[in-house]
Write an enzyme that holds these catalytic residues in place. Structure first.
Site, PDB file in Angstrom:
ATOM      1  N   TYR A   1      36.203  49.884  36.228  1.00 57.04           N
ATOM      2  CA  TYR A   1      36.689  50.253  37.605  1.00 57.04           C
ATOM      3  C   TYR A   1      36.334  51.521  37.765  1.00 57.04           C
ATOM      4  O   TYR A   1      36.617  52.020  39.053  1.00 57.04           O
ATOM      5  CB  TYR A   1      38.317  50.051  37.761  1.00 57.04           C
ATOM      6  CG  TYR A   1      38.669  48.442  37.379  1.00 57.04           C
ATOM      7  CD1 TYR A   1      37.929  47.324  37.231  1.00 57.04           C
ATOM      8  CD2 TYR A   1      40.127  48.202  36.996  1.00 57.04           C
ATOM      9  CE1 TYR A   1      38.304  45.920  36.907  1.00 57.04           C
ATOM     10  CE2 TYR A   1      40.376  47.055  36.839  1.00 57.04           C
ATOM     11  CZ  TYR A   1      39.770  45.909  36.852  1.00 57.04           C
ATOM     12  OH  TYR A   1      39.954  44.604  36.366  1.00 57.04           O
TER      13      TYR A   1
ATOM     14  N   HIS B   1      37.706  42.659  28.101  1.00 65.20           N
ATOM     15  CA  HIS B   1      37.476  42.229  29.495  1.00 65.20           C
ATOM     16  C   HIS B   1      36.829  40.812  29.804  1.00 65.20           C
ATOM     17  O   HIS B   1      37.595  40.016  30.788  1.00 65.20           O
ATOM     18  CB  HIS B   1      36.703  43.286  30.486  1.00 65.20           C
ATOM     19  CG  HIS B   1      36.900  43.364  31.899  1.00 65.20           C
ATOM     20  ND1 HIS B   1      36.967  44.577  32.401  1.00 65.20           N
ATOM     21  CD2 HIS B   1      37.635  42.559  32.837  1.00 65.20           C
ATOM     22  CE1 HIS B   1      37.155  44.258  33.832  1.00 65.20           C
ATOM     23  NE2 HIS B   1      37.621  43.184  33.803  1.00 65.20           N
TER      24      HIS B   1
HETATM   25  N1  LIG Z   1      40.526  40.928  34.105  1.00 63.22           N
HETATM   26  C1  LIG Z   1      39.624  40.667  35.160  1.00 63.22           C
HETATM   27  O1  LIG Z   1      38.570  40.265  35.093  1.00 63.22           O
HETATM   28  C2  LIG Z   1      40.066  41.038  36.421  1.00 63.22           C
HETATM   29  C3  LIG Z   1      39.336  40.666  37.476  1.00 63.22           C
HETATM   30  C4  LIG Z   1      40.045  40.866  38.812  1.00 63.22           C
HETATM   31  C5  LIG Z   1      40.943  41.810  38.978  1.00 63.22           C
HETATM   32  N2  LIG Z   1      41.657  42.206  37.995  1.00 63.22           N
HETATM   33  C6  LIG Z   1      42.851  43.016  38.266  1.00 63.22           C
HETATM   34  O2  LIG Z   1      43.639  42.481  39.019  1.00 63.22           O
HETATM   35  C7  LIG Z   1      44.069  43.247  39.997  1.00 63.22           C
HETATM   36  C8  LIG Z   1      44.548  42.519  41.168  1.00 63.22           C
HETATM   37  O3  LIG Z   1      43.267  41.739  41.896  1.00 63.22           O
HETATM   38  P1  LIG Z   1      42.446  42.360  43.068  1.00 63.22           P
HETATM   39  O4  LIG Z   1      42.456  43.632  43.207  1.00 63.22           O
HETATM   40  O5  LIG Z   1      41.206  41.580  42.929  1.00 63.22           O
HETATM   41  O6  LIG Z   1      43.113  41.616  44.182  1.00 63.22           O
HETATM   42  P2  LIG Z   1      44.608  40.910  44.803  1.00 63.22           P
HETATM   43  O7  LIG Z   1      45.504  41.749  44.170  1.00 63.22           O
HETATM   44  O8  LIG Z   1      44.673  39.468  44.572  1.00 63.22           O
HETATM   45  O9  LIG Z   1      44.465  41.322  46.276  1.00 63.22           O
HETATM   46  C9  LIG Z   1      44.438  42.678  46.731  1.00 63.22           C
HETATM   47  C10 LIG Z   1      44.387  42.662  48.152  1.00 63.22           C
HETATM   48  O10 LIG Z   1      45.797  42.457  48.717  1.00 63.22           O
HETATM   49  C11 LIG Z   1      46.097  43.422  49.496  1.00 63.22           C
HETATM   50  N3  LIG Z   1      47.814  43.410  49.481  1.00 63.22           N
HETATM   51  C12 LIG Z   1      48.465  43.929  48.504  1.00 63.22           C
HETATM   52  N4  LIG Z   1      49.868  43.534  48.806  1.00 63.22           N
HETATM   53  C13 LIG Z   1      49.779  43.048  49.878  1.00 63.22           C
HETATM   54  C14 LIG Z   1      50.750  42.380  50.905  1.00 63.22           C
HETATM   55  N5  LIG Z   1      52.356  42.906  50.488  1.00 63.22           N
HETATM   56  N6  LIG Z   1      50.638  42.123  51.983  1.00 63.22           N
HETATM   57  C15 LIG Z   1      49.249  41.886  52.444  1.00 63.22           C
HETATM   58  N7  LIG Z   1      48.315  42.117  51.584  1.00 63.22           N
HETATM   59  C16 LIG Z   1      48.522  42.737  50.524  1.00 63.22           C
HETATM   60  C17 LIG Z   1      45.774  44.771  49.149  1.00 63.22           C
HETATM   61  O11 LIG Z   1      45.632  45.623  50.138  1.00 63.22           O
HETATM   62  P3  LIG Z   1      45.783  47.198  50.112  1.00 63.22           P
HETATM   63  O12 LIG Z   1      45.172  47.643  48.872  1.00 63.22           O
HETATM   64  O13 LIG Z   1      45.299  47.611  51.320  1.00 63.22           O
HETATM   65  O14 LIG Z   1      47.372  47.445  49.911  1.00 63.22           O
HETATM   66  C18 LIG Z   1      44.460  44.112  48.743  1.00 63.22           C
HETATM   67  O15 LIG Z   1      43.367  44.174  50.183  1.00 63.22           O
HETATM   68  C19 LIG Z   1      42.972  44.134  40.087  1.00 63.22           C
HETATM   69  O16 LIG Z   1      43.100  45.312  40.966  1.00 63.22           O
HETATM   70  C20 LIG Z   1      42.670  44.434  38.720  1.00 63.22           C
HETATM   71  O17 LIG Z   1      43.473  45.550  38.223  1.00 63.22           O
HETATM   72  C21 LIG Z   1      41.422  41.860  36.671  1.00 63.22           C
END
Ligand SMILES: NC(=O)c1ccc[n+]([C@@H]2O[C@H](COP(=O)([O-])OP(=O)(O)OC[C@H]3O[C@@H](n4cnc5c(N)ncnc54)[C@H](OP(=O)(O)O)[C@@H]3O)[C@@H](O)[C@H]2O)c1
Length: 279
Positions: free
Chosen positions: A48, A106
């Site tokens: 990241y 990961h």
């Molecule tokens: N292990 C892996 O392979 C892997 C892969 C992908 C992700 N991850 C981890 O999982 C985390 C979460 O996944 P992600 O970042 O892909 O996406 P996510 O959490 O599914 O979605 C993030 C999006 O949702 C929005 N959001 C958050 N709260 C909200 C609410 N209450 N109402 C409306 N929209 C809202 C955020 O907006 P704002 O940011 O503008 O507030 C952002 O645009 C990652 O950041 C990472 O740490 C791990």
């Protein structure tokens, strides 16, 4: 907040903060507002490009280091044992932390077939005191069975893709059977799938007088899954913590489970048996 207990006895808060695309000075402000709002688990990764920022936020907040849990993850380029140990040390130097609370492989990268060696490195890094709890990410039942059979050590956590369009229940069941906590990544389907606009989720939000995001978080918590939610904005950060004053009825959990689209519901290109990242 309520808590999850890991198979190594450690305690985790019910929700973790994701940090994909949270970087630099604005990222640092986001982490500080999240800590201020009550988040205590921050999920980062070498991939990241923000481990330094996360470490800076932890040094800057008045909250004690011991109250904050930091997760990072081993990238594909370092599955080989010696490289894994050095990379974990480098990540710690980058964050300025003495230890990671949680460290995950990961991706399994089965085509490369070094994940058992990487797992052995995490087991030893835990013994060296570099990591408190060890786990994996994107591991299927087959990958889990193999590392357990070959090392005798069961991961504490398996962080997997999980949202209403790909509920990944087969892997959640495998994790439960093995005593591994499931963490859900992209619980809202990121900004790619419009999960929060789904008519069923919106209808349930109206029924419970909550936001769609809060419905999806409860759906996870009530199935013993810890959501890792990325929210850069303070408004979203606060909303996502405000989930402890209601419970979804079982029939409504089933309604959300029925939104699953199987393999077609995944975020494109994220099948753990196929996914490759060697950087
Ligand atoms: N292990 C892996 O392979 C892997 C892969 C992908 C992700 N991850 C981890 O999982 C985390 C979460 O996944 P992600 O970042 O892909 O996406 P996510 O959490 O599914 O979605 C993030 C999006 O949702 C929005 N959001 C958050 N709260 C909200 C609410 N209450 N109402 C409306 N929209 C809202 C955020 O907006 P704002 O940011 O503008 O507030 C952002 O645009 C990652 O950041 C990472 O740490 C791990």
């Amino acid at each position: 907040m309520s808590y999850f207990i890991l198979n190594d006895g450690k305690q985790l808060p019910d929700i973790g903060l994701g940090t994909v695309h949270i970087q630099g000075a604005t990222g640092l402000e986001s982490i500080l507002t999240a800590l201020d709002a009550g988040y205590r688990l921050i999920d980062t990764s070498t991939n990241y490009h923000n481990e330094g920022m996360v470490g800076a936020a932890i040094r800057r907040t008045p909250i004690s280091r011991h109250e904050i849990l930091v997760t990072s993850k081993l990238p594909g380029l370092a599955h080989q044992y010696d490289m894994a140990i050095k990379l974990i040390q480098e990540s710690l130097y980058r964050t300025g932390l003495d230890y990671f609370d949680i460290y995950l492989i990961h991706w399994p990268l089965p085509k490369r077939d070094l994940y058992v060696e990487a797992w052995q490195a995490l087991i030893d890094a835990q013994k060296f005191g570099l990591i408190r709890s060890i786990g994996v990410s994107n591991f299927t039942r087959e990958h889990l069975n193999r590392i357990i059979a070959e090392t005798g050590v069961t991961p504490a956590i398996n962080q997997i893709e999980r949202h209403p369009y790909f509920n990944n229940l087969e892997t959640v069941r495998a994790n439960n059977e093995l005593g591994i906590l499931t963490q859900a990544w992209s619980p809202f389907g990121r900004d790619k799938l419009n999960v929060l606009e789904d008519p069923v989720i919106k209808e349930l939000a109206l029924k419970y007088d909550k936001e769609p995001s809060q419905i999806v978080i409860r759906w996870n918590l009530q199935q013993n899954v810890q959501p890792i939610v990325k929210a850069a904005s303070a408004k979203h950060q606060l909303a996502n913590l405000d989930v402890l004053d209601f419970e979804l009825q079982v029939a409504d959990i089933e309604k959300i489970n029925a939104l699953d689209r199987g393999e077609a519901g995944r975020i494109a290109g994220q099948d753990p048996d196929e996914y490759e990242e060697f950087e």
